[in-house]
Design a protein around this motif. Sequence first.
Motif, mmCIF file in Angstrom:
data_model
loop_
_atom_site.group_PDB
_atom_site.id
_atom_site.type_symbol
_atom_site.label_atom_id
_atom_site.label_comp_id
_atom_site.label_asym_id
_atom_site.label_seq_id
_atom_site.Cartn_x
_atom_site.Cartn_y
_atom_site.Cartn_z
ATOM 1 N N LEU A 17 0.820 -1.216 0.000
ATOM 2 C CA LEU A 17 0.000 0.000 0.000
ATOM 3 C C LEU A 17 0.851 1.261 0.000
ATOM 4 O O LEU A 17 0.511 2.244 -0.668
ATOM 5 N N LEU A 18 1.957 1.251 0.715
ATOM 6 C CA LEU A 18 2.846 2.406 0.716
ATOM 7 C C LEU A 18 3.444 2.629 -0.667
ATOM 8 O O LEU A 18 3.510 3.769 -1.148
ATOM 9 N N ALA A 19 3.868 1.567 -1.313
ATOM 10 C CA ALA A 19 4.420 1.699 -2.665
ATOM 11 C C ALA A 19 3.345 2.184 -3.637
ATOM 12 O O ALA A 19 3.625 2.996 -4.530
ATOM 13 N N ALA A 20 2.120 1.717 -3.482
ATOM 14 C CA ALA A 20 1.030 2.160 -4.357
ATOM 15 C C ALA A 20 0.737 3.639 -4.156
ATOM 16 O O ALA A 20 0.485 4.364 -5.130
ATOM 17 N N VAL A 21 0.782 4.109 -2.939
ATOM 18 C CA VAL A 21 0.562 5.532 -2.669
ATOM 19 C C VAL A 21 1.670 6.368 -3.291
ATOM 20 O O VAL A 21 1.405 7.421 -3.891
ATOM 21 N N VAL A 22 2.900 5.914 -3.186
ATOM 22 C CA VAL A 22 4.018 6.646 -3.785
ATOM 23 C C VAL A 22 3.868 6.694 -5.304
ATOM 24 O O VAL A 22 4.056 7.746 -5.923
ATOM 25 N N ILE A 23 3.504 5.580 -5.913
ATOM 26 C CA ILE A 23 3.292 5.545 -7.362
ATOM 27 C C ILE A 23 2.178 6.509 -7.758
ATOM 28 O O ILE A 23 2.297 7.258 -8.727
ATOM 29 N N GLY A 28 0.419 11.471 -10.270
ATOM 30 C CA GLY A 28 -0.383 12.686 -10.130
ATOM 31 C C GLY A 28 0.444 13.945 -10.306
ATOM 32 O O GLY A 28 0.025 14.888 -10.988
ATOM 33 N N CYS A 29 1.617 13.985 -9.716
ATOM 34 C CA CYS A 29 2.485 15.164 -9.856
ATOM 35 C C CYS A 29 2.960 15.318 -11.292
ATOM 36 O O CYS A 29 3.005 16.439 -11.814
ATOM 37 N N LEU A 30 3.331 14.227 -11.928
ATOM 38 C CA LEU A 30 3.764 14.318 -13.320
ATOM 39 C C LEU A 30 2.623 14.757 -14.227
ATOM 40 O O LEU A 30 2.854 15.488 -15.205
ATOM 41 N N THR A 31 1.416 14.350 -13.901
ATOM 42 C CA THR A 31 0.266 14.769 -14.705
ATOM 43 C C THR A 31 0.009 16.263 -14.550
ATOM 44 O O THR A 31 -0.310 16.946 -15.522
ATOM 45 N N VAL A 32 0.158 16.780 -13.344
ATOM 46 C CA VAL A 32 -0.008 18.221 -13.129
ATOM 47 C C VAL A 32 1.059 18.999 -13.889
ATOM 48 O O VAL A 32 0.779 20.052 -14.476
ATOM 49 N N LEU A 33 2.273 18.479 -13.914
ATOM 50 C CA LEU A 33 3.355 19.177 -14.596
ATOM 51 C C LEU A 33 3.164 19.231 -16.105
ATOM 52 O O LEU A 33 3.772 20.073 -16.772
ATOM 53 N N ALA A 42 -5.577 14.091 -10.188
ATOM 54 C CA ALA A 42 -6.021 13.284 -9.054
ATOM 55 C C ALA A 42 -6.612 11.961 -9.530
ATOM 56 O O ALA A 42 -6.342 10.900 -8.955
ATOM 57 N N ILE A 43 -7.394 12.013 -10.588
ATOM 58 C CA ILE A 43 -7.969 10.784 -11.133
ATOM 59 C C ILE A 43 -6.861 9.874 -11.657
ATOM 60 O O ILE A 43 -6.890 8.655 -11.443
ATOM 61 N N ALA A 44 -5.872 10.447 -12.328
ATOM 62 C CA ALA A 44 -4.762 9.646 -12.843
ATOM 63 C C ALA A 44 -3.971 9.007 -11.699
ATOM 64 O O ALA A 44 -3.583 7.837 -11.772
ATOM 65 N N GLY A 45 -3.737 9.763 -10.638
ATOM 66 C CA GLY A 45 -2.989 9.233 -9.501
ATOM 67 C C GLY A 45 -3.722 8.131 -8.775
ATOM 68 O O GLY A 45 -3.140 7.097 -8.436
ATOM 69 N N VAL A 46 -5.010 8.335 -8.545
ATOM 70 C CA VAL A 46 -5.798 7.321 -7.835
ATOM 71 C C VAL A 46 -5.930 6.052 -8.667
ATOM 72 O O VAL A 46 -5.802 4.933 -8.149
ATOM 73 N N SER A 47 -6.149 6.214 -9.961
ATOM 74 C CA SER A 47 -6.308 5.024 -10.793
ATOM 75 C C SER A 47 -4.984 4.275 -10.963
ATOM 76 O O SER A 47 -4.971 3.046 -11.006
ATOM 77 N N SER A 48 -3.883 4.995 -11.024
ATOM 78 C CA SER A 48 -2.597 4.296 -11.130
ATOM 79 C C SER A 48 -2.228 3.620 -9.813
ATOM 80 O O SER A 48 -1.639 2.530 -9.818
ATOM 81 N N ALA A 49 -2.578 4.221 -8.697
ATOM 82 C CA ALA A 49 -2.321 3.581 -7.407
ATOM 83 C C ALA A 49 -3.159 2.315 -7.263
ATOM 84 O O ALA A 49 -2.650 1.269 -6.844
ATOM 85 N N GLY A 50 -4.422 2.405 -7.633
ATOM 86 C CA GLY A 50 -5.273 1.226 -7.552
ATOM 87 C C GLY A 50 -4.873 0.136 -8.520
ATOM 88 O O GLY A 50 -4.933 -1.050 -8.206
ATOM 89 N N GLY A 51 -4.431 0.539 -9.698
ATOM 90 C CA GLY A 51 -4.012 -0.447 -10.685
ATOM 91 C C GLY A 51 -2.688 -1.106 -10.353
ATOM 92 O O GLY A 51 -2.410 -2.221 -10.809
ATOM 93 N N SER A 52 -1.864 -0.443 -9.567
ATOM 94 C CA SER A 52 -0.565 -1.013 -9.234
ATOM 95 C C SER A 52 -0.617 -1.997 -8.070
ATOM 96 O O SER A 52 0.323 -2.769 -7.884
#
Length: 61
Positions: A17-23, A28-33, A42-52
Amino acid sequence: MSPPPDTFLSLHIAVVLLAAVVIGMVIGCLTVLTGAPVAAAAIAGVSSAGGSVPALRTLIG
């Protein structure tokens, strides 16, 4: 003397779970940039965390 109580989360699940949160935060940060709206990031970050999580669960074990 009684045995110690069971832990809430095992070490394996906590690491996954910690690794998924970091991912999710990195994605999410790269998407904002890229200039995308924060809601999309936020949607990209949550979906990538859940998918990982399933992949991390099999890799970290």
